[in-house]
Design a protein around this motif. Structure first.
Motif, PDB file in Angstrom:
ATOM      1  N   LYS A  96       0.831  -1.218   0.000  1.00  0.00           N
ATOM      2  CA  LYS A  96       0.000   0.000   0.000  1.00  0.00           C
ATOM      3  C   LYS A  96       0.862   1.262   0.000  1.00  0.00           C
ATOM      4  O   LYS A  96       0.589   2.222  -0.724  1.00  0.00           O
ATOM      5  CB  LYS A  96      -0.914   0.001   1.225  1.00  0.00           C
ATOM      6  CG  LYS A  96      -1.977  -1.089   1.205  1.00  0.00           C
ATOM      7  CD  LYS A  96      -2.797  -1.062   2.477  1.00  0.00           C
ATOM      8  CE  LYS A  96      -3.823  -2.197   2.494  1.00  0.00           C
ATOM      9  NZ  LYS A  96      -4.589  -2.215   3.772  1.00  0.00           N
ATOM     10  N   ASP A  97       1.916   1.255   0.823  1.00  0.00           N
ATOM     11  CA  ASP A  97       2.762   2.446   0.932  1.00  0.00           C
ATOM     12  C   ASP A  97       3.564   2.700  -0.341  1.00  0.00           C
ATOM     13  O   ASP A  97       3.841   3.851  -0.680  1.00  0.00           O
ATOM     14  CB  ASP A  97       3.710   2.307   2.126  1.00  0.00           C
ATOM     15  CG  ASP A  97       2.990   2.445   3.450  1.00  0.00           C
ATOM     16  OD1 ASP A  97       1.801   2.818   3.421  1.00  0.00           O
ATOM     17  OD2 ASP A  97       3.594   2.172   4.495  1.00  0.00           O
ATOM     18  N   ILE A  98       3.943   1.637  -1.039  1.00  0.00           N
ATOM     19  CA  ILE A  98       4.665   1.808  -2.308  1.00  0.00           C
ATOM     20  C   ILE A  98       3.794   2.542  -3.317  1.00  0.00           C
ATOM     21  O   ILE A  98       4.249   3.470  -4.001  1.00  0.00           O
ATOM     22  CB  ILE A  98       5.123   0.439  -2.852  1.00  0.00           C
ATOM     23  CG1 ILE A  98       6.292  -0.098  -2.025  1.00  0.00           C
ATOM     24  CG2 ILE A  98       5.547   0.550  -4.321  1.00  0.00           C
ATOM     25  CD1 ILE A  98       6.645  -1.538  -2.317  1.00  0.00           C
ATOM     26  N   ASP A  99       2.514   2.158  -3.400  1.00  0.00           N
ATOM     27  CA  ASP A  99       1.600   2.829  -4.334  1.00  0.00           C
ATOM     28  C   ASP A  99       1.387   4.290  -3.945  1.00  0.00           C
ATOM     29  O   ASP A  99       1.393   5.186  -4.805  1.00  0.00           O
ATOM     30  CB  ASP A  99       0.250   2.098  -4.364  1.00  0.00           C
ATOM     31  CG  ASP A  99       0.361   0.719  -4.993  1.00  0.00           C
ATOM     32  OD1 ASP A  99       1.300   0.508  -5.787  1.00  0.00           O
ATOM     33  OD2 ASP A  99      -0.485  -0.143  -4.690  1.00  0.00           O
ATOM     34  N   SER A 100       1.194   4.529  -2.640  1.00  0.00           N
ATOM     35  CA  SER A 100       0.951   5.914  -2.207  1.00  0.00           C
ATOM     36  C   SER A 100       2.196   6.782  -2.375  1.00  0.00           C
ATOM     37  O   SER A 100       2.099   7.944  -2.784  1.00  0.00           O
ATOM     38  CB  SER A 100       0.498   5.934  -0.747  1.00  0.00           C
ATOM     39  OG  SER A 100       1.491   5.379   0.093  1.00  0.00           O
ATOM     40  N   LEU A 101       3.374   6.219  -2.092  1.00  0.00           N
ATOM     41  CA  LEU A 101       4.619   6.976  -2.274  1.00  0.00           C
ATOM     42  C   LEU A 101       4.845   7.313  -3.744  1.00  0.00           C
ATOM     43  O   LEU A 101       5.266   8.430  -4.082  1.00  0.00           O
ATOM     44  CB  LEU A 101       5.806   6.174  -1.742  1.00  0.00           C
ATOM     45  CG  LEU A 101       5.962   6.107  -0.222  1.00  0.00           C
ATOM     46  CD1 LEU A 101       7.020   5.087   0.160  1.00  0.00           C
ATOM     47  CD2 LEU A 101       6.321   7.474   0.348  1.00  0.00           C
ATOM     48  N   LYS A 102       4.562   6.366  -4.628  1.00  0.00           N
ATOM     49  CA  LYS A 102       4.727   6.616  -6.065  1.00  0.00           C
ATOM     50  C   LYS A 102       3.797   7.723  -6.536  1.00  0.00           C
ATOM     51  O   LYS A 102       4.203   8.635  -7.264  1.00  0.00           O
ATOM     52  CB  LYS A 102       4.455   5.328  -6.839  1.00  0.00           C
ATOM     53  CG  LYS A 102       4.638   5.464  -8.339  1.00  0.00           C
ATOM     54  CD  LYS A 102       4.383   4.141  -9.042  1.00  0.00           C
ATOM     55  CE  LYS A 102       4.574   4.292 -10.554  1.00  0.00           C
ATOM     56  NZ  LYS A 102       4.313   3.012 -11.255  1.00  0.00           N
ATOM     57  N   THR A 103       2.529   7.672  -6.081  1.00  0.00           N
ATOM     58  CA  THR A 103       1.557   8.709  -6.474  1.00  0.00           C
ATOM     59  C   THR A 103       1.977  10.078  -5.946  1.00  0.00           C
ATOM     60  O   THR A 103       1.930  11.076  -6.675  1.00  0.00           O
ATOM     61  CB  THR A 103       0.166   8.335  -5.929  1.00  0.00           C
ATOM     62  OG1 THR A 103      -0.192   7.039  -6.411  1.00  0.00           O
ATOM     63  CG2 THR A 103      -0.874   9.341  -6.389  1.00  0.00           C
ATOM     64  N   ASN A 104       2.398  10.142  -4.684  1.00  0.00           N
ATOM     65  CA  ASN A 104       2.806  11.424  -4.096  1.00  0.00           C
ATOM     66  C   ASN A 104       4.047  11.987  -4.775  1.00  0.00           C
ATOM     67  O   ASN A 104       4.142  13.204  -5.007  1.00  0.00           O
ATOM     68  CB  ASN A 104       3.079  11.243  -2.604  1.00  0.00           C
ATOM     69  CG  ASN A 104       1.812  10.978  -1.812  1.00  0.00           C
ATOM     70  OD1 ASN A 104       0.722  11.368  -2.238  1.00  0.00           O
ATOM     71  ND2 ASN A 104       1.941  10.318  -0.680  1.00  0.00           N
ATOM     72  N   ASN A 105       4.991  11.123  -5.118  1.00  0.00           N
ATOM     73  CA  ASN A 105       6.205  11.587  -5.797  1.00  0.00           C
ATOM     74  C   ASN A 105       5.887  12.172  -7.173  1.00  0.00           C
ATOM     75  O   ASN A 105       6.434  13.209  -7.567  1.00  0.00           O
ATOM     76  CB  ASN A 105       7.208  10.443  -5.937  1.00  0.00           C
ATOM     77  CG  ASN A 105       7.826  10.049  -4.610  1.00  0.00           C
ATOM     78  OD1 ASN A 105       7.744  10.786  -3.633  1.00  0.00           O
ATOM     79  ND2 ASN A 105       8.428   8.874  -4.560  1.00  0.00           N
ATOM     80  N   LEU A 106       4.998  11.503  -7.903  1.00  0.00           N
ATOM     81  CA  LEU A 106       4.608  12.014  -9.225  1.00  0.00           C
ATOM     82  C   LEU A 106       3.882  13.354  -9.099  1.00  0.00           C
ATOM     83  O   LEU A 106       4.089  14.256  -9.917  1.00  0.00           O
ATOM     84  CB  LEU A 106       3.723  11.000  -9.944  1.00  0.00           C
ATOM     85  CG  LEU A 106       4.427   9.712 -10.404  1.00  0.00           C
ATOM     86  CD1 LEU A 106       3.411   8.737 -10.998  1.00  0.00           C
ATOM     87  CD2 LEU A 106       5.504  10.034 -11.439  1.00  0.00           C
ATOM     88  N   LYS A 107       3.066  13.489  -8.069  1.00  0.00           N
ATOM     89  CA  LYS A 107       2.364  14.766  -7.848  1.00  0.00           C
ATOM     90  C   LYS A 107       3.367  15.879  -7.544  1.00  0.00           C
ATOM     91  O   LYS A 107       3.226  17.004  -8.035  1.00  0.00           O
ATOM     92  CB  LYS A 107       1.366  14.625  -6.692  1.00  0.00           C
ATOM     93  CG  LYS A 107       0.115  13.843  -7.057  1.00  0.00           C
ATOM     94  CD  LYS A 107      -0.846  13.783  -5.868  1.00  0.00           C
ATOM     95  CE  LYS A 107      -2.106  13.021  -6.223  1.00  0.00           C
ATOM     96  NZ  LYS A 107      -3.040  12.918  -5.060  1.00  0.00           N
ATOM     97  N   GLN A 108       4.353  15.564  -6.726  1.00  0.00           N
ATOM     98  CA  GLN A 108       5.374  16.559  -6.387  1.00  0.00           C
ATOM     99  C   GLN A 108       6.142  17.007  -7.627  1.00  0.00           C
ATOM    100  O   GLN A 108       6.386  18.199  -7.828  1.00  0.00           O
ATOM    101  CB  GLN A 108       6.346  15.966  -5.360  1.00  0.00           C
ATOM    102  CG  GLN A 108       5.777  15.810  -3.958  1.00  0.00           C
ATOM    103  CD  GLN A 108       5.703  17.138  -3.230  1.00  0.00           C
ATOM    104  OE1 GLN A 108       6.469  18.052  -3.501  1.00  0.00           O
ATOM    105  NE2 GLN A 108       4.777  17.237  -2.297  1.00  0.00           N
ATOM    106  N   VAL A 109       6.530  16.047  -8.471  1.00  0.00           N
ATOM    107  CA  VAL A 109       7.289  16.374  -9.675  1.00  0.00           C
ATOM    108  C   VAL A 109       6.445  17.216 -10.627  1.00  0.00           C
ATOM    109  O   VAL A 109       6.915  18.222 -11.183  1.00  0.00           O
ATOM    110  CB  VAL A 109       7.779  15.083 -10.364  1.00  0.00           C
ATOM    111  CG1 VAL A 109       8.392  15.398 -11.727  1.00  0.00           C
ATOM    112  CG2 VAL A 109       8.799  14.370  -9.496  1.00  0.00           C
TER     113      VAL A 109
END
Length: 470
Positions: free
Chosen positions: A251-264
């Motif tokens: 779950k955290d891998i998916d959320s971290l990936k989504t948050n990182n893409l949003k930040q970029v």
């Protein structure tokens, strides 16, 4: 396990030595560390036990007796293969359930040692630095159940420039702490307070101005949030992902990936706006009409001759050109500084993301490595035909160090993004896989580790070809 426990004691010697900790607390600390050591202990144990057992069998001609009775090597290994597969399943369960729980226990224990027994970081008779507070303290004597009562206290408080400008002396004092708070109260009794002042004018520095006061009771609040995370700042991300099981990591891998893409995406949009870059929408009739009107002269229908930045600068007067270049340089410099700062933050975010993926796959790789290393060591023991703690021990340690250091280097590369984290978690196991297949086939065919006859035949063939060519 004992060997690795001693190694761990040296790693955490700063947390344990000279802190007046009870033997019971140190024992619990090491007990909670033991599950984490299984990542190193289990592969080495499988290697060593397999190579010693099968080497002893071959040395005492047990395999020869088995083969004479019609029992092949695979049949002799069948029960151990089943046991090793079960061991791999247990290892996965252990890595997924027990190790995260032990990591949580270690984290809380190190936290509570600083909160419940804050005097553990203060050593009698010497100045002790208190992490994160720019303060060091010396006490003459400690007493009480948690060493909370102090005598002959001397405190040096550093300024923002890391210079000792404040000295506090007190006859005695008390440390008051709570598990629920990161603030410790230091209550000082019957003391003096000295502080050097920094004058605003340069000429006043020769007068050495200072403040001096006497107090009966002085209460100082100490923030120990940095102290409770001592030696954990650089590994806080490692500790966090090691505290999670497979489902939580997924779950955290998916959320971290989504948050990182949003930040970029958000950062790229903000930089585009700062640089004055606006995307042109396609098939927009209004934009097309405006661009045509701008691109043509109203009277002569002559196309605009400005096609590059050089043409633009040439069309401007000198003072305006200089002002434009200065503004452009300042803008680019500011944008580059912003990008450099954001790059550090994004690298940290992606490192945390990579560590989660690495931790997720290492749980599977650890279980699989026990099976692979069994198929490396067992055939190798049958091939070298040597038991005891001599040559088999040396070979087992060399194989383990090769496996371990490949894993460490791959893990470090994966954390920094120089290698895919999945590949970093599986690299050492994948390297041992072809070796296990090769050794198993050699042992099954009752061949040595290397057939010198085949090597000599190959060399003879090479020399014959060179002679014919000459």
């Amino acid at each position: 396990m004992v060997i690795f426990i001693f190694q761990t004691v040296w790693l955490f010697i700063d947390d344990l030595a000279g802190k007046d900790l009870d033997i019971w607390i140190i024992g619990k600390f090491l007990f909670y560390l033991m599950p984490n050591l299984t990542e190193k202990v289990l592969p080495l144990t499988v290697l060593l036990s397999s190579i010693l057992t099968f080497g002893s069998f071959a040395e005492n001609y047990e395999f020869a007796a088995m083969k004479a009775s019609g029992i092949s090597l695979q049949k002799a290994m069948r029960s151990l293969i089943v046991f090793t597969i079960l061991l791999g399943g247990f290892t996965f369960f252990f890595a997924n359930s027990v190790i995260p729980a032990s990591e949580q226990k270690i984290f809380n224990m190190r936290r509570n040692i600083a909160k419940v027994k804050p005097a553990a970081v203060i050593v009698e008779g010497v100045f002790s630095d208190i992490e994160g507070t720019d303060m060091n303290m010396k006490v003459g004597k400690k007493s009480g159940d948690n060493d909370q009562f102090l005598e002959d206290i001397v405190i040096h408080q550093k300024s923002k420039t890391k210079v000792n400008t404040t000295v506090i002396k007190a006859k005695n004092g008390e440390l008051i702490s709570s598990e629920e708070s990161d603030i410790i109260q230091l209550v000082l009794n019957d003391g003096h307070y000295y502080e050097e002042l920094k004058p605003k004018k340069k000429e006043s520095e020769r007068k050495y101005p200072f403040n001096r006061s006497k107090f009966e009771v002085y209460t100082k609040n100490i923030d120990i949030s940095a102290l409770t995370n001592k030696n954990m700042e650089e590994e806080s991300d490692i500790t966090t992902d090691k505290m999670k099981n497979i489902s939580r990591l997924s779950k955290d891998i998916d959320s971290l990936k989504t948050n990182n893409l949003k930040q970029v995406n958000a950062f790229s949009k903000s930089i585009s706006v700062r640089m004055g870059a606006f995307p042109i929408r396609q098939n927009d009739s209004i934009n097309t009409k405006l661009s045509l009107e701008y691109a043509t002269e109203s009277n002569n229908k002559i196309l605009d001759t400005i096609k590059s930045t050089d043409d633009l600068l040439a069309a401007l007067p000198e003072w305006q050109k200089t002002q434009l270049l200065i503004n452009a340089k300042n803008t680019v410099t500011n944008v580059l500084n912003t990008i450099r700062g954001k790059k550090v933050e994004l690298n940290k975010r992606y490192e945390i993301y990579n560590r989660h993926i690495l931790s997720y796959h290492k749980k599977f790789a650890l279980a699989f490595s026990c099976i692979i290393l069994f198929f490396v060591a067992a055939p190798l023991g049958a091939i070298i035909r040597k038991g005891g703690l001599g040559l088999p021990m040396v070979i087992a340690i060399i194989l383990f160090l090769t496996y371990y250091f490949i894993g460490v280097f791959a893990e470090n590369y994966a954390k920094k993004g120089e290698m895919h984290p999945i590949f970093g978690a599986w690299l050492s196991t994948l390297i041992m896989l072809p070796l296990s297949i090769f050794l198993t086939r050699r042992a099954t065919a009752d061949r040595g580790l290397m057939s010198m006859g085949n090597v000599l035949d190959a060399l003879k063939g090479i020399f014959k070809k060179k002679v014919k060519a000459a």
